[in-house]
Design an enzyme around this catalytic site. Sequence first.
Site, PDB file in Angstrom:
ATOM      1  N   HIS A 237      17.751  21.226  31.393  1.00 14.25           N
ATOM      2  CA  HIS A 237      16.278  21.310  31.796  1.00 14.25           C
ATOM      3  C   HIS A 237      16.000  22.536  32.901  1.00 14.25           C
ATOM      4  CE1 HIS A 237      12.928  19.013  34.547  1.00 14.25           C
ATOM      5  NE2 HIS A 237      13.704  19.586  35.602  1.00 14.25           N
TER       6      HIS A 237
ATOM      7  N   LYS B   5      10.218  25.862  38.890  1.00 19.51           N
ATOM      8  CA  LYS B   5      10.501  26.335  37.822  1.00 19.51           C
ATOM      9  C   LYS B   5       9.336  26.764  37.311  1.00 19.51           C
ATOM     10  CE  LYS B   5      12.653  23.131  36.659  1.00 19.51           C
ATOM     11  NZ  LYS B   5      13.274  22.007  37.822  1.00 19.51           N
TER      12      LYS B   5
ATOM     13  N   ARG C  61      19.957  39.966  52.466  1.00 24.43           N
ATOM     14  CA  ARG C  61      19.253  41.106  52.182  1.00 24.43           C
ATOM     15  C   ARG C  61      19.646  41.603  50.859  1.00 24.43           C
ATOM     16  NH1 ARG C  61      17.102  46.435  55.596  1.00 24.43           N
ATOM     17  NH2 ARG C  61      15.721  47.206  53.937  1.00 24.43           N
TER      18      ARG C  61
ATOM     19  N   ASP D  49      10.878  23.423  30.923  1.00 21.31           N
ATOM     20  CA  ASP D  49      11.435  22.022  30.686  1.00 21.31           C
ATOM     21  C   ASP D  49      12.424  21.607  30.576  1.00 21.31           C
ATOM     22  OD1 ASP D  49      10.901  19.318  32.798  1.00 21.31           O
ATOM     23  OD2 ASP D  49      10.333  18.691  31.042  1.00 21.31           O
TER      24      ASP D  49
END
Length: 153
Positions: free
Chosen positions: A16, A37, A109, A55
């Site tokens: 997924h 996503k 960072r 998906d």
Amino acid sequence: MSGAAADSHPEETILHASCVSLAGRSLLLTGPSGSGKSGLALQLLALGAGLVADDQVIVRRTDRALLATSPDAIRGLIEARGVGLLRAEPVASARLVAAVDLGRAETERLPPLRETLILGVRLPVFRKVDAAHFPAALLQFLKTGFLTDAKHD
């Protein structure tokens, strides 16, 4: 699926996730439902990446590399929340070179190299960065890799 490989790792799985590609190199976009996503994939498409899958991503292991592709039923489709299903020019398959974990925020960072294991193959993994430059940085990674890419790619 064609059974287990000699080292006992399966050769294929369906995740997924979403996946985008540039010049044969692809990023696997992972995270829980609603984590962004498809939204990140859309941003990367707008910057010039191609859509491998949205998906659901089929990941196949070949030797020491991973190839990503889309299930036939959703090939060339991407969900734009609040807009609907959109068509995109599909990329048939591409070699996975890294993953992006949208379920975890990056706090460093200059983060250390983080990795994930998929089908017995290690991939660098990036965490979500809440900054406007994040999609552009990921696209630049697809174009050129890390400064010392020989260690990571």
